[in-house]
Design a protein around this motif. Structure first.
Motif, PDB file in Angstrom:
ATOM      1  N   ALA A  67       0.845  -1.204   0.000  1.00  0.00           N
ATOM      2  CA  ALA A  67       0.000   0.000   0.000  1.00  0.00           C
ATOM      3  C   ALA A  67       0.878   1.251   0.000  1.00  0.00           C
ATOM      4  N   ALA A  68       0.570   2.138  -0.920  1.00  0.00           N
ATOM      5  CA  ALA A  68       1.342   3.382  -1.040  1.00  0.00           C
ATOM      6  C   ALA A  68       0.457   4.404  -1.731  1.00  0.00           C
ATOM      7  N   CYS A  69       0.916   5.622  -1.738  1.00  0.00           N
ATOM      8  CA  CYS A  69       0.125   6.665  -2.375  1.00  0.00           C
ATOM      9  C   CYS A  69       0.409   6.680  -3.869  1.00  0.00           C
ATOM     10  N   ASP A  70      -0.608   7.073  -4.670  1.00  0.00           N
ATOM     11  CA  ASP A  70      -0.347   7.223  -6.100  1.00  0.00           C
ATOM     12  C   ASP A  70      -0.372   8.704  -6.498  1.00  0.00           C
ATOM     13  N   VAL A  71      -0.220   9.554  -5.489  1.00  0.00           N
ATOM     14  CA  VAL A  71      -0.059  10.998  -5.741  1.00  0.00           C
ATOM     15  C   VAL A  71       1.296  11.373  -5.116  1.00  0.00           C
ATOM     16  N   GLY A 191     -10.096  -8.714  -8.694  1.00  0.00           N
ATOM     17  CA  GLY A 191     -10.037  -7.288  -8.980  1.00  0.00           C
ATOM     18  C   GLY A 191      -8.659  -6.881  -9.450  1.00  0.00           C
ATOM     19  N   THR A 192      -8.633  -5.875 -10.335  1.00  0.00           N
ATOM     20  CA  THR A 192      -7.361  -5.378 -10.876  1.00  0.00           C
ATOM     21  C   THR A 192      -7.344  -3.847 -10.868  1.00  0.00           C
ATOM     22  N   GLY A 193      -7.869  -3.261  -9.767  1.00  0.00           N
ATOM     23  CA  GLY A 193      -7.855  -1.804  -9.633  1.00  0.00           C
ATOM     24  C   GLY A 193      -6.598  -1.337  -8.909  1.00  0.00           C
ATOM     25  N   CYS A 194      -6.672  -0.107  -8.397  1.00  0.00           N
ATOM     26  CA  CYS A 194      -5.487   0.535  -7.773  1.00  0.00           C
ATOM     27  C   CYS A 194      -4.920  -0.283  -6.622  1.00  0.00           C
ATOM     28  N   SER A 195      -5.788  -0.921  -5.818  1.00  0.00           N
ATOM     29  CA  SER A 195      -5.286  -1.682  -4.671  1.00  0.00           C
ATOM     30  C   SER A 195      -4.600  -2.962  -5.144  1.00  0.00           C
ATOM     31  N   ALA A 196      -5.227  -3.676  -6.108  1.00  0.00           N
ATOM     32  CA  ALA A 196      -4.660  -4.938  -6.603  1.00  0.00           C
ATOM     33  C   ALA A 196      -3.290  -4.726  -7.233  1.00  0.00           C
ATOM     34  N   ILE A 197      -3.161  -3.646  -8.029  1.00  0.00           N
ATOM     35  CA  ILE A 197      -1.883  -3.482  -8.741  1.00  0.00           C
ATOM     36  C   ILE A 197      -0.742  -3.137  -7.776  1.00  0.00           C
ATOM     37  N   GLN A 198      -1.102  -2.739  -6.556  1.00  0.00           N
ATOM     38  CA  GLN A 198      -0.051  -2.510  -5.554  1.00  0.00           C
ATOM     39  C   GLN A 198       0.246  -3.777  -4.756  1.00  0.00           C
ATOM     40  N   THR A 199      -0.807  -4.521  -4.423  1.00  0.00           N
ATOM     41  CA  THR A 199      -0.580  -5.641  -3.503  1.00  0.00           C
ATOM     42  C   THR A 199      -0.064  -6.898  -4.210  1.00  0.00           C
ATOM     43  N   GLN A 214      -9.421 -10.810 -13.394  1.00  0.00           N
ATOM     44  CA  GLN A 214      -9.659  -9.480 -13.966  1.00  0.00           C
ATOM     45  C   GLN A 214     -11.020  -9.449 -14.659  1.00  0.00           C
ATOM     46  N   ARG A 215     -11.863  -8.489 -14.266  1.00  0.00           N
ATOM     47  CA  ARG A 215     -13.152  -8.350 -14.954  1.00  0.00           C
ATOM     48  C   ARG A 215     -12.981  -7.467 -16.185  1.00  0.00           C
ATOM     49  N   SER A 216     -12.282  -6.354 -16.015  1.00  0.00           N
ATOM     50  CA  SER A 216     -11.926  -5.531 -17.181  1.00  0.00           C
ATOM     51  C   SER A 216     -10.595  -4.845 -16.889  1.00  0.00           C
ATOM     52  N   PRO A 217      -9.734  -4.721 -17.894  1.00  0.00           N
ATOM     53  CA  PRO A 217      -8.417  -4.121 -17.636  1.00  0.00           C
ATOM     54  C   PRO A 217      -8.521  -2.604 -17.488  1.00  0.00           C
ATOM     55  N   CYS A 300     -11.370   7.005 -17.863  1.00  0.00           N
ATOM     56  CA  CYS A 300     -12.765   6.805 -17.424  1.00  0.00           C
ATOM     57  C   CYS A 300     -12.793   6.060 -16.087  1.00  0.00           C
ATOM     58  N   LYS A 301     -11.780   5.246 -15.830  1.00  0.00           N
ATOM     59  CA  LYS A 301     -11.521   4.737 -14.472  1.00  0.00           C
ATOM     60  C   LYS A 301     -10.209   5.381 -14.042  1.00  0.00           C
ATOM     61  N   ARG A 302      -9.913   5.371 -12.756  1.00  0.00           N
ATOM     62  CA  ARG A 302      -8.684   6.015 -12.311  1.00  0.00           C
ATOM     63  C   ARG A 302      -7.465   5.397 -13.022  1.00  0.00           C
ATOM     64  N   THR A 350     -11.787  -5.467  -4.400  1.00  0.00           N
ATOM     65  CA  THR A 350     -12.992  -5.124  -5.168  1.00  0.00           C
ATOM     66  C   THR A 350     -13.532  -3.723  -4.887  1.00  0.00           C
ATOM     67  N   GLY A 351     -12.743  -2.877  -4.232  1.00  0.00           N
ATOM     68  CA  GLY A 351     -13.141  -1.476  -4.106  1.00  0.00           C
ATOM     69  C   GLY A 351     -14.050  -1.175  -2.935  1.00  0.00           C
ATOM     70  N   PHE A 352     -14.758  -0.050  -3.046  1.00  0.00           N
ATOM     71  CA  PHE A 352     -15.482   0.509  -1.897  1.00  0.00           C
ATOM     72  C   PHE A 352     -16.907   0.916  -2.258  1.00  0.00           C
ATOM     73  N   SER A 463     -17.752   2.507 -14.092  1.00  0.00           N
ATOM     74  CA  SER A 463     -16.741   2.642 -13.050  1.00  0.00           C
ATOM     75  C   SER A 463     -17.461   2.852 -11.726  1.00  0.00           C
ATOM     76  N   TRP A 464     -16.683   2.943 -10.641  1.00  0.00           N
ATOM     77  CA  TRP A 464     -17.329   3.145  -9.351  1.00  0.00           C
ATOM     78  C   TRP A 464     -17.883   4.553  -9.182  1.00  0.00           C
ATOM     79  N   TYR A 465     -17.599   5.417 -10.158  1.00  0.00           N
ATOM     80  CA  TYR A 465     -18.104   6.785 -10.047  1.00  0.00           C
ATOM     81  C   TYR A 465     -19.599   6.872 -10.414  1.00  0.00           C
TER      82      TYR A 465
HETATM   83  P1  NAP Z   1     -11.455  -0.301  -7.651  1.00  0.00           P
HETATM   84  O1  NAP Z   1     -10.584   0.616  -8.385  1.00  0.00           O
HETATM   85  O2  NAP Z   1     -12.906  -0.023  -7.565  1.00  0.00           O
HETATM   86  O3  NAP Z   1     -11.192  -1.730  -8.282  1.00  0.00           O
HETATM   87  C1  NAP Z   1     -12.004  -2.801  -7.963  1.00  0.00           C
HETATM   88  C2  NAP Z   1     -11.635  -3.951  -8.871  1.00  0.00           C
HETATM   89  O4  NAP Z   1     -12.435  -5.056  -8.526  1.00  0.00           O
HETATM   90  C3  NAP Z   1     -11.889  -3.656 -10.343  1.00  0.00           C
HETATM   91  O5  NAP Z   1     -10.910  -4.265 -11.111  1.00  0.00           O
HETATM   92  C4  NAP Z   1     -13.257  -4.293 -10.569  1.00  0.00           C
HETATM   93  O6  NAP Z   1     -13.483  -4.650 -11.907  1.00  0.00           O
HETATM   94  C5  NAP Z   1     -13.137  -5.508  -9.691  1.00  0.00           C
HETATM   95  N1  NAP Z   1     -14.422  -6.023  -9.238  1.00  0.00           N
HETATM   96  C6  NAP Z   1     -15.350  -5.409  -8.473  1.00  0.00           C
HETATM   97  N2  NAP Z   1     -16.411  -6.207  -8.278  1.00  0.00           N
HETATM   98  C7  NAP Z   1     -16.120  -7.383  -8.912  1.00  0.00           C
HETATM   99  C8  NAP Z   1     -16.813  -8.595  -9.086  1.00  0.00           C
HETATM  100  N3  NAP Z   1     -18.042  -8.772  -8.553  1.00  0.00           N
HETATM  101  N4  NAP Z   1     -16.230  -9.573  -9.813  1.00  0.00           N
HETATM  102  C9  NAP Z   1     -15.013  -9.381 -10.359  1.00  0.00           C
HETATM  103  N5  NAP Z   1     -14.301  -8.245 -10.241  1.00  0.00           N
HETATM  104  C10 NAP Z   1     -14.865  -7.271  -9.520  1.00  0.00           C
HETATM  105  O7  NAP Z   1     -10.978  -0.516  -6.131  1.00  0.00           O
HETATM  106  P2  NAP Z   1      -9.560  -0.245  -5.496  1.00  0.00           P
HETATM  107  O8  NAP Z   1      -8.516  -0.862  -6.306  1.00  0.00           O
HETATM  108  O9  NAP Z   1      -9.640  -0.589  -4.074  1.00  0.00           O
HETATM  109  O10 NAP Z   1      -9.411   1.315  -5.649  1.00  0.00           O
HETATM  110  C11 NAP Z   1     -10.502   2.162  -5.303  1.00  0.00           C
HETATM  111  C12 NAP Z   1     -10.017   3.576  -5.246  1.00  0.00           C
HETATM  112  O11 NAP Z   1      -9.226   3.711  -4.088  1.00  0.00           O
HETATM  113  C13 NAP Z   1      -9.132   4.012  -6.381  1.00  0.00           C
HETATM  114  O12 NAP Z   1      -9.823   4.431  -7.513  1.00  0.00           O
HETATM  115  C14 NAP Z   1      -8.350   5.122  -5.746  1.00  0.00           C
HETATM  116  O13 NAP Z   1      -9.107   6.310  -5.780  1.00  0.00           O
HETATM  117  C15 NAP Z   1      -8.233   4.647  -4.318  1.00  0.00           C
HETATM  118  N6  NAP Z   1      -6.927   4.018  -4.080  1.00  0.00           N
HETATM  119  C16 NAP Z   1      -5.872   4.852  -4.031  1.00  0.00           C
HETATM  120  C17 NAP Z   1      -4.635   4.337  -3.830  1.00  0.00           C
HETATM  121  C18 NAP Z   1      -3.487   5.258  -3.774  1.00  0.00           C
HETATM  122  O14 NAP Z   1      -2.437   4.888  -4.193  1.00  0.00           O
HETATM  123  N7  NAP Z   1      -3.636   6.471  -3.273  1.00  0.00           N
HETATM  124  C19 NAP Z   1      -4.443   2.971  -3.692  1.00  0.00           C
HETATM  125  C20 NAP Z   1      -5.547   2.141  -3.731  1.00  0.00           C
HETATM  126  C21 NAP Z   1      -6.791   2.689  -3.940  1.00  0.00           C
HETATM  127  P3  NAP Z   1     -14.028  -3.566 -12.995  1.00  0.00           P
HETATM  128  O15 NAP Z   1     -12.851  -2.677 -13.288  1.00  0.00           O
HETATM  129  O16 NAP Z   1     -14.454  -4.353 -14.136  1.00  0.00           O
HETATM  130  O17 NAP Z   1     -15.139  -2.825 -12.322  1.00  0.00           O
END
Ligand code: NAP
Length: 508
Positions: A67-71, A191-199, A214-217, A300-302, A350-352, A463-465
């Motif tokens: 876990a780290a900052c991306d800013v 999941g392959t969002g910001c948290s996954a690519i760090q951990t 990965q659901r979508s890259p 369109c996604k972060r 899987t995000g928030f 996206s989650w937005y």
């Molecule tokens: P996220 O960006 O919302 O990514 C969630 C991932 O889980 C996506 O790849 C999503 O796929 C997948 N997913 C969700 N539901 C699923 C399901 N039912 N089946 C399969 N895959 C599923 O979450 P996050 O990575 O925790 O990041 C969230 C936000 O936190 C970021 O956008 C960022 O703002 C913040 N964050 C910041 C930092 C930092 O460095 N400061 C680090 C981590 C997070 P899809 O893409 O297809 O929806």
């Protein structure tokens, strides 16, 4: 700020000239920053309620490996507390957590914080022009309610069949179970969002096998992270202007990014080219390349900043699975193509619940309606900060104050400036009630709606937005300098100030 032992509380309103008391809900960057700036501005009766065991917010909770900052940290820090000694350009989580705690300590915030205290309910008391709070430690009242609950504090559990049936440990990145030893284990990461690519790069060297679902890259760009040498840190110490210059340059770059995602979409071209170039340079396997190449519009996604993601996917103990998950079984994960892969541990990246804002706290305004009802189907607030019928309440990092770029701390400080302007207006006019006007909020919402429609978040992908009905309570569709400009002052015509309680209160 008064504690009502029996829930009854004092019977008098705020005395003339007395500065309003402020209850802040949440002790992350928002709560800590607001407390420091309010006290500096002379509003010393400030109490923070933090349900966790320490201040820090998301940085206290997100302890997942990597876990780290991306800013860049020179922008991801308080403007009033620059740290010349960040270890890297992008600070790791533990260092950011230490920074928040040290700022809170140095500025006397910790003594104003009620740690381990959850606010469950806040109700506006029209008669006394105060907020009545119910907390896990009794009831309190305050003149001003300031929520600083963040946008990403409630982990989202995916609705996947059989998740509860899995026999091994399952945990979310934001609730990492450090008792589970991953050495040699088969780990499934969903999941392959910001948290996954760090951990994933952080756990790859210890895990036996990692299956990444990965659901979508998503689009990535090189992070270009590096360590600051001792001499660089000393230089920032001796020449603070240098750090401010770096902050300004980083901000300017991010503001161009904000323009690219909103009004100047042509500016996305170089970002897209950098993303494509990174994939081409990092991945030799053409199948893997195809799997990680996004088909949607960049931004369109972060955009994920990383130097490690693609090299990790090429490691022999890592597999990227793009078939949809059909079901989780007691021993593994079954995909739609019929294959089933065994797993010892499942990590949910899987995000928030990003649309919940102040939930689960119940907030009841002047009309007797809850904020949740008011916000059905979509959360809205004037400049993300104030809501009609919810007098003396402000939201930090509230609806539509997130972006594809920028620093949440910048947004928080801009919001606090607005709150201080509001409190100053209350003092100046000897009022005790401030409420944003309906018509002004409606005009802002129309402006917001029109601007959002042209942004990459509303045309590029899901996206989650944005929810399934097209509602977007998260994104700010303009530049960050615009946010600062619009929130800096309190437009007198936007708010209604009243001094009904002072008229009734005994003079002091
Ligand atoms: P996220 O960006 O919302 O990514 C969630 C991932 O889980 C996506 O790849 C999503 O796929 C997948 N997913 C969700 N539901 C699923 C399901 N039912 N089946 C399969 N895959 C599923 O979450 P996050 O990575 O925790 O990041 C969230 C936000 O936190 C970021 O956008 C960022 O703002 C913040 N964050 C910041 C930092 C930092 O460095 N400061 C680090 C981590 C997070 P899809 O893409 O297809 O929806």
């Amino acid at each position: 700020m008064a504690q009502n032992g029996s829930g009854a509380g004092p019977k008098t309103a705020r005395a003339s000239g007395q500065r309003p008391s402020v209850a802040i809900v949440g002790g992350g960057f928002g709560g800590v920053g607001a407390a420091v700036l309010l006290v500096r501005a002379g509003y010393t009766d400030v109490t923070i309620f933090e349900r966790g065991e320490r201040v820090g917010g998301v940085w206290a909770h997100n302890t997942y490996p990597g876990a780290a900052c991306d800013v860049p940290s020179h922008l991801y820090e308080f403007s009033f507390a620059p740290n010349p000694r960040w270890s890297r350009r992008y600070a790791p989580q533990a260092e950011i957590q230490d920074y928040i705690e040290s700022v809170a300590d140095r500025h006397g915030v910790l003594e104003r914080a009620r740690i381990g205290t959850e606010v469950t309910r806040a109700q506006w008391d029209e008669e006394r022009a105060k907020w009545q709070l119910q907390t896990s430690a009794g009831s309190f009242e305050a003149d001003i309610l300031l929520t600083a609950c963040g946008q990403l504090s409630i982990p989202k559990e995916p609705a996947i069949n059989g998740l509860d049936s899995f026999a091994g440990p399952v945990f979310h990145t934001a609730e990492w179970n450090h008792d589970v030893d991953l050495a040699g284990k088969r780990v499934a990461v969903i999941g392959t969002g910001c948290s996954a690519i760090q951990t994933v790069p952080a756990i790859q060297p210890v895990a036996g096998q990692i299956d990444v679902y990965q659901r979508s890259p998503g689009w990535t760009m090189p992070k270009m992270d590096f360590e600051y040498s001792e001499s660089a840190k000393r230089l920032f110490e001796r020449l603070p202007a240098l750090q401010r210059l770096d902050r300004l340059a980083t901000f300017a770059f991010m503001d161009i990014g904000a323009a690219a995602m909103t009004s100047q979409r042509w500016l996305l071209a170089p970002f897209r080219a950098a993303g494509r170039w990174q994939i081409k340079k990092a991945i030799n396997d053409s199948d893997l390349r195809a799997k990680v190449t996004p088909t949607d519009e960049i931004g369109c996604k972060r955009i994920m900043l990383t130097d490690e993601w693609y090299p990790t996917l090429e490691k022999p103990n890592v597999e990227l699975i793009t078939e949809r998950i059909e079901q989780i079984t007691p021993t593994g994960i079954k995909s739609e193509d019929g294959s089933e892969r065994p797993a010892d541990v499942i990590v949910l990246a899987t995000g928030f619940e990003s649309h919940a804002f102040v939930a689960p706290m119940e907030v009841i305004g002047a009309s007797g309606r809850t904020l949740a009802t008011e916000w059905d189907p979509v959360a809205r607030a004037y400049l993300g900060l104030s809501v009609p019928s919810f007098p003396n309440m402000f939201l930090l990092y509230g609806p539509n104050t997130n972006g594809g770029t920028g620093s949440a701390i910048y947004v928080i400080e801009a919001g606090v400036a607005h709150v201080i302007a509001a409190l100053d207006a209350l003092q100046r006019t000897r009022a005790d009630r401030i409420e944003v006007r309906h018509e002004r909020t409606e005009a802002f919402n129309r402006e917001l709606h029109t601007a959002l429609a042209g942004t990459v978040w509303h045309t590029g992908c899901t996206s989650w937005y944005v929810d399934e009905n097209g509602n977007d309570p998260n994104q700010w569709p303009w530049m960050w300098s615009t946010y600062r400009r619009r929130t800096r002052h309190l437009e007198p015509s936007a708010y209604e100030l009243k001094r009904r309680m002072l008229e009734r209160a005994p003079s002091s």
